[in-house]
Write an enzyme that holds these catalytic residues in place. Structure first.
Site, PDB file in Angstrom:
ATOM      1  N   ASN A   1       0.790  -1.162  -0.013  1.00 37.01           N
ATOM      2  CA  ASN A   1       0.030   0.108  -0.103  1.00 37.01           C
ATOM      3  C   ASN A   1       0.770   1.139   0.030  1.00 37.01           C
ATOM      4  O   ASN A   1       2.147   1.279   0.530  1.00 37.01           O
ATOM      5  CB  ASN A   1      -0.828  -0.069   1.336  1.00 37.01           C
ATOM      6  CG  ASN A   1      -1.768   1.214   1.182  1.00 37.01           C
ATOM      7  OD1 ASN A   1      -2.417   1.370   0.413  1.00 37.01           O
ATOM      8  ND2 ASN A   1      -1.703   1.998   2.197  1.00 37.01           N
TER       9      ASN A   1
ATOM     10  N   ASP B   1      -6.213  19.424  11.396  1.00 35.11           N
ATOM     11  CA  ASP B   1      -6.406  18.703  10.417  1.00 35.11           C
ATOM     12  C   ASP B   1      -6.987  19.441   9.341  1.00 35.11           C
ATOM     13  O   ASP B   1      -6.715  20.730   9.432  1.00 35.11           O
ATOM     14  CB  ASP B   1      -7.226  17.441  10.736  1.00 35.11           C
ATOM     15  CG  ASP B   1      -6.821  16.106   9.933  1.00 35.11           C
ATOM     16  OD1 ASP B   1      -6.873  16.285   8.372  1.00 35.11           O
ATOM     17  OD2 ASP B   1      -6.588  15.096  10.286  1.00 35.11           O
TER      18      ASP B   1
ATOM     19  N   GLU C   1      -1.870   1.814  -6.472  1.00 36.62           N
ATOM     20  CA  GLU C   1      -1.250   3.336  -6.402  1.00 36.62           C
ATOM     21  C   GLU C   1      -0.663   3.463  -7.163  1.00 36.62           C
ATOM     22  O   GLU C   1      -0.412   4.672  -8.202  1.00 36.62           O
ATOM     23  CB  GLU C   1      -0.958   3.880  -5.041  1.00 36.62           C
ATOM     24  CG  GLU C   1      -2.022   3.625  -3.902  1.00 36.62           C
ATOM     25  CD  GLU C   1      -2.236   2.401  -3.386  1.00 36.62           C
ATOM     26  OE1 GLU C   1      -2.820   1.964  -2.227  1.00 36.62           O
ATOM     27  OE2 GLU C   1      -1.550   1.308  -3.723  1.00 36.62           O
TER      28      GLU C   1
END
Length: 417
Positions: free
Chosen positions: A133, A243, A196
């Protein structure tokens, strides 16, 4: 176009601020990036080079993709996961090899209440057996050789770590920093597991080169790469961290990464993403636009989608449709919410409305909406943990159908000079 080439392209156009004075990575560099939206290159940040605001707008993202801004959605929604991978034996980032020492990098502390200095633009490539990943995680510095990684369940890195931990095995990782913007975007996008790099290559229109680290993890070229492993059991407190909404996410126990080796170019440029800044919002939000586009395309003729800056490029969407039948607007609202479960408010507009112009969208709401008929309220549904008003991931959502009724379209014709 590589990381350095992308910066140089912007420099030639006068869109780069070169800072030659000495700047601290603790507050100083982030403050400058916060106050100046241009790409900034710090030539002496803790004795190293660093760059922020590298992909700072939709316009620059379009340049990286090789399309116009209004064609971003078509490019993303039509690109598959069939790009080619080319494995090579060497990389410019192997010019300097050493033991991992995070204190030698200009890792930044951004805001007053941050839990520490954070790597924010590192692509974490993980490998367990035949699974891999690549994704971006916030990484808090614990000490010179240790990071704390925020792993969000049930995303793929979290799943791989859990699987390795079941067998009391560490999860092997490579953290690559200073990667070309298209590959960074691909790593930020939710794609089929392990695809990806294929997606990055497809977006780039050319094979993506990968090089293998000593722990078996394959990474793309960058400026700096850290090699290590996520501990199967040990955790530390991670956070607070700002965030996407510009507010603080809370402290959690998170796994630690033991860093073992570090590789870099001779004069590497460290890439830092400002939390809650334009680059953060673009990388986190834009990947959801093609998902909404495809979902709405299943119920009506969709023309474009944008997650707005005012909505943190995450919570608010404008969807442009070419209305076919009455009811298409409401169907589009439901499709958009289904495609992006963190979406909070969505406005559906006609093709004569410029979705990139907030005033034009407000005009559509002002002149084409009856609140008792065209507004949909949905209560007690899943929202986003990043939304400060969301409680236990439960919130309320609103959809606004700001499209013209088909039977009276002449009444809504806009005069032109």
């Amino acid at each position: 176009m590589g990381f350095r080439e992308f910066i140089e392209m912007q420099r030639k156009e006068g869109n780069v601020l070169d800072v030659t004075k000495t700047v601290s990575p603790v507050f100083d560099a982030p403050r400058m990036a916060y106050n100046d939206k241009r790409c900034i290159v710090f030539h002496d940040c803790f004795g190293r080079k660093a760059a922020m605001n590298v992909m700072n707008s939709r316009e620059q993202f379009a340049r990286a993709l090789g399309v116009s801004q209004d064609q971003i959605i078509n490019k993303l929604s039509s690109t598959g996961y069939d790009g080619k991978i080319r494995r090579v034996d060497d990389s410019p980032m192997f010019e300097v090899k050493s033991k991992a020492n995070l204190s030698t990098l200009p890792i930044m502390k951004h805001f007053k209440k941050d839990g520490g200095a954070y790597i924010t633009a590192g692509i974490v490539v993980s490998k367990y057996k035949d699974q891999m990943n690549a994704s971006i995680h916030r990484l808090m510095v614990v000490n010179d050789t240790t990071l704390a990684a925020r792993l969000v369940p049930p995303r793929h890195t979290y799943v791989l770590h859990k699987e390795a931990a079941k067998h009391n095995e560490p999860l092997q990782v490579g953290i690559v920093i200073g990667v070309d913007p298209v590959t960074v975007f691909a790593a930020s996008t939710r794609v089929p597991e392990g695809m990806e790099w294929n997606y990055a290559a497809a977006l780039k229109g050319e094979p993506l080169e990968l090089v293998t680290l000593d722990n078996g993890v394959e990474v793309p070229h960058g400026e700096i790469v850290l090699e290590g492993e996520i501990d199967p059991a040990e955790k530390v407190k991670e956070g607070p961290f700002v965030d996407i909404t510009g507010s603080y996410d809370h402290i959690r126990p998170e796994p630690i990464i033991h860093m073992k080796k570090m590789y870099s170019r001779k004069d590497p440029i460290y890439h830092g993403i400002l939390p809650g800044g334009a680059e953060h919002k673009l990388l986190m939000g834009v990947p959801y636009e093609p998902l909404i586009y495809k979902a709405v395309g299943g119920v009506t003729k969709v023309k474009n989608v944008v997650l707005t800056e005012g909505g943190c490029c995450y919570l608010h969407a404008i969807v442009q449709i070419e209305k076919q039948t009455e009811g298409d607007g409401m169907n589009a609202i439901m499709a958009a919410f289904a495609a992006h479960t963190s979406l909070k408010h969505v406005v559906i507009v006609d093709t004569d409305i410029n979705i990139f112009d907030p005033m034009d969208v407000e005009y559509a709401i002002a002149t084409r909406v009856k609140a008792d008929k065209d507004v949909m309220i949905i209560s007690n549904v899943r929202g986003s943990s990043l939304d400060p008003v969301c409680e236990d991931n439960v919130t309320s959502k609103m959809g606004i159908d700001a499209t013209k009724p088909l039977k009276a379209s002449d009444k809504f014709e806009r005069a032109k000079i």
